[in-house]
Design an enzyme around this catalytic site. Structure first.
Site, short mmCIF file in Angstrom:
data_model
loop_
_atom_site.label_atom_id
_atom_site.label_comp_id
_atom_site.label_asym_id
_atom_site.label_seq_id
_atom_site.Cartn_x
_atom_site.Cartn_y
_atom_site.Cartn_z
N THR A 10 -3.33 4.74 -3.63
CA THR A 10 -2.43 5.57 -3.07
C THR A 10 -0.71 5.74 -3.97
OG1 THR A 10 -2.00 3.69 -1.62
CG2 THR A 10 -3.36 5.64 -0.72
N THR A 11 -0.55 4.40 -4.78
CA THR A 11 0.52 4.45 -5.28
C THR A 11 0.54 5.06 -6.51
OG1 THR A 11 0.71 2.09 -4.36
CG2 THR A 11 2.30 2.90 -6.23
N ASP A 42 -8.53 -1.20 2.28
CA ASP A 42 -8.66 -0.44 0.70
C ASP A 42 -9.90 -0.94 0.16
OD1 ASP A 42 -6.29 0.41 1.44
OD2 ASP A 42 -5.56 -0.04 -0.67
N ASP A 85 0.96 -1.21 -0.03
CA ASP A 85 0.08 0.13 0.03
C ASP A 85 1.07 1.21 0.00
OD1 ASP A 85 -2.37 1.41 0.29
OD2 ASP A 85 -1.78 1.84 2.36
P1 ADP Z 1 -2.76 1.76 -5.77
O1 ADP Z 1 -1.90 1.98 -4.47
O2 ADP Z 1 -2.84 3.20 -6.54
O3 ADP Z 1 -4.08 1.39 -5.74
P2 ADP Z 1 -2.30 -0.92 -6.83
O4 ADP Z 1 -0.91 -1.47 -6.44
O5 ADP Z 1 -3.51 -1.26 -6.08
O6 ADP Z 1 -1.76 0.73 -6.44
O7 ADP Z 1 -2.38 -0.75 -8.28
C1 ADP Z 1 -3.75 -0.21 -8.91
C2 ADP Z 1 -3.46 -0.25 -10.46
O8 ADP Z 1 -3.64 -1.60 -10.96
C3 ADP Z 1 -4.76 0.64 -11.17
O9 ADP Z 1 -4.18 1.40 -11.91
C4 ADP Z 1 -5.59 -0.61 -11.46
O10 ADP Z 1 -6.33 -0.17 -12.71
C5 ADP Z 1 -4.52 -1.55 -12.04
N1 ADP Z 1 -5.16 -2.95 -12.01
C6 ADP Z 1 -5.92 -3.64 -10.93
N2 ADP Z 1 -6.25 -4.59 -10.98
C7 ADP Z 1 -5.97 -4.87 -12.70
C8 ADP Z 1 -6.12 -5.80 -13.59
N3 ADP Z 1 -6.86 -7.00 -13.17
N4 ADP Z 1 -5.51 -5.81 -14.72
C9 ADP Z 1 -4.90 -4.82 -15.00
N5 ADP Z 1 -4.68 -3.87 -14.24
C10 ADP Z 1 -5.12 -3.79 -12.93
MG MG Z 2 -4.86 -0.42 -5.22
#
Ligand code: ADP
Ligand code: MG
Length: 544
Positions: free
Chosen positions: A93-94, A390, A60
């Site tokens: 958040t990332t 989350d 996170d």
């Molecule tokens: P954050 O802390 O920003 O939420 P994450 O590590 O949760 O970071 O990554 C979120 C990103 O991953 C988003 O841009 C989301 O659209 C993408 N994402 C989540 N699930 C999938 C998936 N199944 N296929 C492609 N992209 C995905």
């Molecule tokens: Mg996320």
């Protein structure tokens, strides 16, 4: 020789102008590099060990940034936006850190070449405005007509939020639980009405949702074993009263000069306790919970009368029980009667792994639920809790705003295309700047590819082509190493995440760009060394 003007205290560190701006941008870059690899379903996790030696494993962004203990003053802005994103929407958040860093990186060459930061800031604001309008226009509203449709939508959003976490393999299992938990709340969706309890051991699939309140069995005295461990239709007394003998002794000083009188004092103490216990018994309660300790005498007394009791119940659990079951927390035993008791259909004490849990189900009043998480290591459970947090936040947000966009870089690519098209219609520096921001938005799909080990250039080319042809929901397909329509693939995210992330990222970038001087006062105690009693040191008109 010009006399030197002394303006600031000796030891003050100042730097200003373009080099300062560029150095701030570089500092932000190094932070972005620290969290870059955690983005997306194939992102890696970070293991952070703090000064006390406590290890945390997390994916996170906000948690990682908090633990990094960043000291650079400008780079701290990024920590703050991650935190604010966490508080406001709970996910993304990332992404927000990555976007802010990339905007800065893309405009850095312009700053270096002497474009005034104000011009850059204006361009970023303009680009943000265009993006907001576009997201609002594109977002798909899901009508709240049928319950099952809404449920399906919520489960998809929860699954997307969890797909980038440690628990992604169990995301279907947990998305159901999370949606159940949130839907069990009342309209205001208070977050603190979902309790999360962790019990190490067992497997993740053994986690369960209790519709009602549950908490770990508290410390208990002998006699406890005899009390019944399950009730139907029970009445609960919620107390903030110490039911122990020593309780009165602390409050008074008594001088006695013979044993008989002493005996009277002791008897009086017992009498006070028994009066309290009798009052509670008379009220008809069959479960007694107290925030303060319940001693051995009281435990025995209750057990003899088939009453279950638990002392030292954590305050938040007691409050949640009160909200769920009704009744009131009493601070004196005098006023206890049937009206202040909470009610619940079913109470039991149940074994969960190595712990015993008190479960209250079928509570009539407010709606609440408790997640009991099972799993291996403690760090793992903690990360699971953060991931579920989350997902819970996302589901709440989606219920409130019920409009979604496709994730996996789809929305970012579409916004990037919009900005690029717009930049071609204008002239001057702004054209180049808007195009640079358009490029900055591509960081999300690019990083998703990089983290999954895909050829990012190739996939981005395909995406650009698709979006130019009108495929607005095309994004990275993590499973097939290709692109796909992520709306059909059900990679959905609430539009509020993207709106908030872009706004916060743009704001942070603007803020860092508008700072051109840092003045750092010397730390207290770090007195200037030379220069006599006045502490003036160099300066005072003396040549260097
Ligand atoms: P954050 O802390 O920003 O939420 P994450 O590590 O949760 O970071 O990554 C979120 C990103 O991953 C988003 O841009 C989301 O659209 C993408 N994402 C989540 N699930 C999938 C998936 N199944 N296929 C492609 N992209 C995905
Ligand atoms: Mg996320």
């Amino acid at each position: 020789m010009q006399p030197q003007i002394v303006l600031l205290k000796e030891g003050t560190d100042t730097s200003q102008g373009k080099p300062q701006l560029v150095s701030n941008i570089n500092a932000c870059q190094s932070i972005v590099d620290a969290v870059r690899t955690t983005l997306g379903p194939r992102g890696m996790d970070k293991l952070i060990v703090d000064a006390q030696g406590k290890a945390t494993i997390s994916n996170d962004g906000a948690t990682i940034m908090k633990l990094l203990e960043i000291v650079h003053p400008a780079a701290k802005t990024l920590v703050d936006i991650a935190k604010s994103q966490d508080a406001e929407v709970g996910d993304g958040t990332t992404s927000v850190v990555l976007l802010a860093g990339e905007f800065l990186k893309q405009v850095k060459p312009f700053v270096e070449e002497g474009v005034h930061p104000r011009v850059v800031i204006k361009a970023i604001r303009k680009a943000l405005q265009l993006c907001m309008d576009k997201i609002n226009e594109m977002a798909v509203r899901i009508e709240k007509q049928s319950k099952s449709e809404q449920r399906a939508l919520l489960e998809k959003c929860a699954a997307t939020a969890m797909s980038s976490k440690l628990i992604h393999q169990q995301k279907d299992f947990f998305s159901k639980i999370v949606v159940d938990a949130v839907l069990s709340l009342d309209e205001l969706l208070p977050l603190n009405m979902i309790g999360i309890k962790k019990v190490t051991g067992g497997s993740l699939e053994e986690s369960q949702l209790v519709s009602g309140v549950a908490f770990k069995k508290t410390f208990s005295y002998a006699g406890f074993e005899m009390a019944p461990k399950a009730y139907e239709k029970c009445k609960i007394a919620l107390l903030n009263i110490e039911l122990e003998l020593k309780a009165e002794r602390d409050n008074a000083e008594i001088r006695v000069n013979n044993v008989k009188e002493y005996q009277k004092v002791v008897d009086a103490e017992w009498q006070i306790l028994y009066n309290k216990l009798a009052k509670i018994h008379e009220s008809g309660a069959n479960v007694v919970l107290s925030k303060l300790p319940i001693g051995d005498v009281a435990t025995q007394y209750f057990a003899d009368r088939n009453i279950f009791c638990a002392g030292r119940v954590p305050e938040e659990d007691l409050k949640r029980t009160m909200k769920a079951c009704g009744g009131a927390v009493m601070t004196t035993a005098n006023d206890i009667n049937a009206n202040v008791l909470g009610l619940c259909d079913h109470f039991e004490e149940r074994q969960v792994g190595g712990e015993r849990f008190n479960l209250f189900q079928g509570c009539p009043n407010a709606k609440t639920s408790t997640l009991i998480l099972r799993g291996g290591a403690e760090q793992f459970l903690e990360e699971t809790e953060r991931s579920l947090h989350d997902a819970i936040m996302i589901v709440r947000r989606t219920i409130k705003h019920d409009s979604v966009v496709a994730g996996g870089g789809a929305i970012e690519m579409e916004l990037s295309k919009l900005l690029r098209d717009y930049s071609r219609t204008i002239a001057g520096k702004e054209q180049l700047l808007i195009a640079a921001i358009a490029k900055g938005l591509e960081i999300i799909p690019r990083q998703l590819c990089d983290n999954a080990g895909f050829d990012a250039t190739n996939i981005l080319n395909k995406l650009r082509q698709k979006h130019a042809q009108g495929g607005q929901w095309f994004g990275v397909d993590i499973t097939k190493e290709d692109i796909s329509d992520n709306f059909e693939q059900c990679v959905w995210e609430p539009s509020i995440i993207k709106i908030n992330a872009l706004t916060a990222a743009a704001e942070a970038a603007c803020m860092i760009l508008s700072v051109d001087e840092t003045i750092k006062s010397p730390k207290a105690g770090e007195a200037p060394m030379a220069g006599g009693p006045m502490g003036m040191g160099r300066g005072m008109g003396r040549p260097m």
